[in-house]
Write an enzyme that holds these catalytic residues in place. Structure first.
Site, PDB file in Angstrom:
ATOM      1  N   ASP A 293       0.761  -1.384   0.205  1.00 13.70           N
ATOM      2  CA  ASP A 293      -0.024  -0.048  -0.156  1.00 13.70           C
ATOM      3  C   ASP A 293       1.072   1.337   0.137  1.00 13.70           C
ATOM      4  OD1 ASP A 293      -2.424   1.677   0.282  1.00 13.70           O
ATOM      5  OD2 ASP A 293      -1.773   1.961   2.266  1.00 13.70           O
ATOM      6  N   ASP A 558      -2.492   0.015   6.192  1.00  9.28           N
ATOM      7  CA  ASP A 558      -2.710   0.645   7.147  1.00  9.28           C
ATOM      8  C   ASP A 558      -4.118   1.412   7.397  1.00  9.28           C
ATOM      9  OD1 ASP A 558      -2.496   2.543   5.582  1.00  9.28           O
ATOM     10  OD2 ASP A 558      -0.874   4.061   6.806  1.00  9.28           O
ATOM     11  N   ASP A 562      -7.897  -1.117   3.458  1.00 12.01           N
ATOM     12  CA  ASP A 562      -6.822  -2.180   3.219  1.00 12.01           C
ATOM     13  C   ASP A 562      -7.191  -3.565   3.800  1.00 12.01           C
ATOM     14  OD1 ASP A 562      -4.978  -0.729   1.835  1.00 12.01           O
ATOM     15  OD2 ASP A 562      -4.437   0.031   3.772  1.00 12.01           O
TER      16      ASP A 562
END
Length: 816
Positions: A293, A558, A562
């Site tokens: 990410d 985070d 996600d």
């Protein structure tokens, strides 16, 4: 809204109406002791101990000391790791903002009580079933229902524990706690770390399953042969049977695995990495695809507004240029007088300041905008459109002003504005994130786009790249791990940032909004390295697509967007600074949110698996040769050639002590999916060689010397020597540390055989037996090497075949 009083909270605690967590990350002390002592093999050892003591062969009960020491070491190491991990878990424990006595407090989720008033915002996980008292939210209930759509929740609506808040803010009253929650079972599953389908665990279970099936009937047949057919005394028959069964038990294999994984977690804990599932260390070591990410992983998760530019379209040049003329002077731009809305003459500073006041979203973009545009209250808001990871825009409707929206160009103008798109594309190629401020004189209905929406200005933001990111990306590239950067931002922007961070193939990017079918997504994950405009559902689908293509996938993240992908990945890593939702799902939490910890995790996984793999080979040698020797004794021999105390000496000097010491090595070699094959190829040559040597001694003693003492002595010497030769083969190439351990064990073994000769029931050898032992000691190590090379050749050829060979097929069936 004052919430509960302290007296009411204490009363509910006394009544047990607390949201207690029944699924801690680590086992209790009672569980650790029970699971290390109450095992099948410990029970078997206890039975053997009782049998040995009943027949009065007390010296042969020595093996139980090794079992006790092994068990105590395992318990001590797990307790040590538990204490460390529990301390670290406090740092990542979920907390909730609660209103009590009219004030806001932050308390652990497990300390919430019935009727508590909690404040929820974007990114939070609903801690317990609740009812909204004030405000509105959008929640994702995918962990409860499997449906990933965002659901609107308003005053009076109920929220289920385990749901994630994707936008909005609200005060809610807890209506159920603990096991009374509607989704207690599902929430429990989500809170717990994900149980992995670990190859290491599956392989060890396969070994133990086979041994468990054959060990009891073989022991019974051995006793029957000795007592009823050969005619030995009951005492000698029991001692021989116990010796045979002891050899088959890999008493330290499970313990060594547990200790190695636990110590690996302990090492990572000291590097500020919280491991919530032991076997995920091994899984990450096998990962061949890592999905990153962008925000919070490659970048610091912080942003800054580099500049704000008025949007001047071809059709509005004169008007916009006239009304935004102050912005063209450096002094005006420095003061933030960037542009004006032609419809109302509102400067961008005023509009953005009022939007910053009404928008309650908490993310890096909003934080950067708030620093640039201080909150103002010049305009009267009618209703607010909070940010959603699905919509990718936010905004507000102001009285007599219309609607102001802020977000990505393609989501605000889905029918395409070529000129705007080209401008955004140009900035994105520079690595800038572009947010469009747009206005419509119409009031937006709900969260839908209003008619007549026009762009006013472009907010150009930059991500701050983590200092350690380039080195970490280079490490994974050197380890042939395929890196995929997945983000909700513009793909061109993401690619530019990835390029700055040093990602290989950063120019290979795709806009996920163009991937409309499953086939297109399957092709894209195989072809591209950077993905932009990815929705939470697409992130999950990408992980699944990679897994379907045979990859072992790890995912870092985070944010709440996600969560779906983190839960689906083979191994999930979250940043401590991230949302509670992400930390709750993740197998590993980086407590300092430092991406540079990733190589440490991979190396620890490799160290653990490599050391367990070599140690398992040594344990399996003893098991395999004991099984084969028992069968030969049942069909061809007169007496099993070992006593339990002799097997204890061999086990200690050739297996237990050296494997424990050698398991401390830092072996960071890349691992593959051939754990069981590797173990079998290493163990079988030594096992068959030792069996052949011992059987040769058995035949000579039975037909020539007829001496049990000579049989025991020759077999112990030959077996010990060949086991040491096996150590050299399995742990090749030998370095200084390995040589010291192996040669030291050889010295201790032969010294013990001399010093404790009577205790070990060893005697002298005739000249002919000495010659036989010398020949077997000389040529057996060569035979071990020859069989090893032969087996590796068979395995290599089987891999080249379209269909797996018999050997490969047999190992695969065993593993499954």
């Amino acid at each position: 809204m004052t919430g509960l009083t302290d007296e009411q909270v204490n009363a509910r605690i006394a009544e047990g109406k607390v949201n207690a967590d029944e699924n801690p990350n680590t086992r209790t002390y009672k569980q650790i002791v029970r699971e290390n002592t109450l095992t099948f093999f410990n029970f078997l050892n206890l039975v053997l101990l009782v049998l040995v003591l009943l027949v009065g062969s007390y010296k042969n009960a020595f093996f139980v000391c090794i079992i006790i020491i092994n068990t105590l070491i395992g318990i001590a190491q797990e307790i040590r790791a538990k204490k460390t991990i529990d301390k670290l878990a406090i740092l990542t424990a979920r907390k909730s903002v609660v209103i009590r006595e009219g004030q806001k407090w932050t308390v652990p989720t497990e300390e919430l009580v019935l009727d508590d008033v909690v404040c929820l915002k974007t990114g939070d996980q609903v801690p317990a079933d609740a009812r909204i008292l004030e405000g509105s939210l959008e929640v994702n209930e995918s962990l409860l229902t499997g449906e990933s759509d965002n659901l609107p929740k308003n005053e009076g609506d109920e929220l289920f524990s385990g749901s994630f808040v994707t936008s909005g803010e609200a005060c809610c009253q807890i209506i159920h706690v603990g096991k009374d929650n509607y989704a207690a079972q599902i929430t429990s599953e989500a809170k717990e770390f994900k149980r992995h389908n670990s190859e290491l665990k599956n392989s060890l279970n396969a070994i133990l399953k086979v041994i468990s099936i054959i060990i009891v009937p073989l022991g019974a047949l051995l006793f029957y042969k000795q007592y009823y057919i050969v005619g030995d005394t009951f005492r000698d028959s029991v001692v021989s049977m116990v010796a045979g069964v002891l050899g088959m038990i890999p008493e330290g294999l499970v313990l060594l695995t547990s200790v190695a994984l636990t110590l690996g977690a302990l090492v990572l804990a000291n590097k500020k990495t919280l491991v919530q599932e032991l076997y995920c260390i091994e899984t990450l070591a096998r990962v061949d695809t890592l999905c990153l990410d962008k925000t919070g992983t490659i970048t610091e998760g912080t942003m800054c507004v580099e500049r704000v530019e008025p949007y001047v379209s071809t059709g509005r040049v004169e008007t916009a240029a006239t009304e935004s003329e102050p912005a063209e002077s450096p002094e005006a731009e420095a003061q933030g007088q960037v542009a004006a809305d032609p419809a109302f003459g509102d400067d961008i500073n005023t509009v953005m300041g009022n939007m910053m006041y009404v928008l309650k979203d908490q993310n890096a973009t909003i934080d950067a905008l708030r620093k640039r545009f201080p909150a103002k209250q010049d305009m009267t808001p009618e209703h607010v459109i909070p940010f959603s990871s699905d919509r990718k825009y936010s905004g507000a409707v102001f009285e007599e002003k219309g609607t102001y929206l802020m977000g990505a160009a393609q989501f605000l103008f889905p029918e395409n504005n070529e000129e705007l798109t080209e401008k955004c594309q140009a900035y994105a190629e520079e690595g800038l994130r572009v947010l469009v401020l747009a206005h419509s004189s119409q009031n937006a209905e709900g969260t839908e786009l209003p008619e007549g929406l026009k762009p006013l200005a472009l907010m150009l933001l930059t991500d701050v790249i983590r200092e350690e990111a380039p080195d970490t990306l280079a490490f994974f590239d050197s380890q042939e791990v395929d890196l995929k950067v997945i983000s909700g931002d513009d793909p061109v922007t993401v690619a530019a940032i990835a390029r700055r961070a040093g990602l290989k193939n950063a120019d290979s990017y795709v806009d996920a909004t163009t991937l409309t079918t499953e086939e297109e997504l399957q092709d894209a994950v195989a072809q591209y390295s950077v993905f932009g405009r990815v929705t939470p559902q697409q992130k999950k689908a990408m992980v699944q697509a990679l897994q379907a293509q045979g990859h072992t996938v790890a995912m870092t993240g985070d944010g709440v967007n996600d969560v779906l992908a983190l839960k689906e990945a083979d191994c999930s890593i979250a940043m401590a600074q991230g949302s509670d939702a992400a930390k709750n799902i993740a197998n590993v939490v980086l407590l300092d949110s430092n991406f540079a910890s990733m190589p440490h995790i991979v190396n620890q996984g490799r160290r653990v698996v490599n050391n367990i793999r070599t140690a398992a080979s040594m344990f399996l040698i003893k098991t395999m040769f004991s099984v084969m020797l028992s069968l030969l004794t049942i069909f061809f021999g007169n007496a099993y050639p070992f006593e339990p105390i002799q097997m204890s000496l061999i086990s200690a000097c050739a297996v237990g002590i050296p494997t424990f010491l050698l398991a401390q090595e830092n072996n960071y070699e890349k691992i593959d999916h051939t754990f069981l094959r590797h173990v079998f190829i290493n163990a079988f040559p030594a096992a068959i060689t030792i069996t052949f040597c011992v059987f040769a001694v058995m035949l000579v003693c039975q037909n020539v010397y007829h001496s049990m003492a000579m049989l025991n002595t020759a077999c112990v010497l030959v077996t010990g020597w060949n086991y040491m030769a096996a150590l050299k083969t399995v742990y090749a190439p030998l370095n200084t540390y390995r040589k010291v351990i192996i040669y030291g064990m050889q010295f201790i073994f032969f010294a013990a055989a001399v010093i404790f000769q009577k205790l070990l029931s060893l005697g002298s050898l005739d000249f002919g037996m000495i010659i036989l032992v010398f020949i077997l000691m000389t040529f057996a190590p060569v035979l071990i090497d020859v069989i090893t090379v032969w087996l590796k050749g068979i395995y290599a050829r089987s891999l080249d075949q379209e269909k797996p060979g018999r050997f490969t097929g047999f190992i695969d069936k065993l593993r499954k």
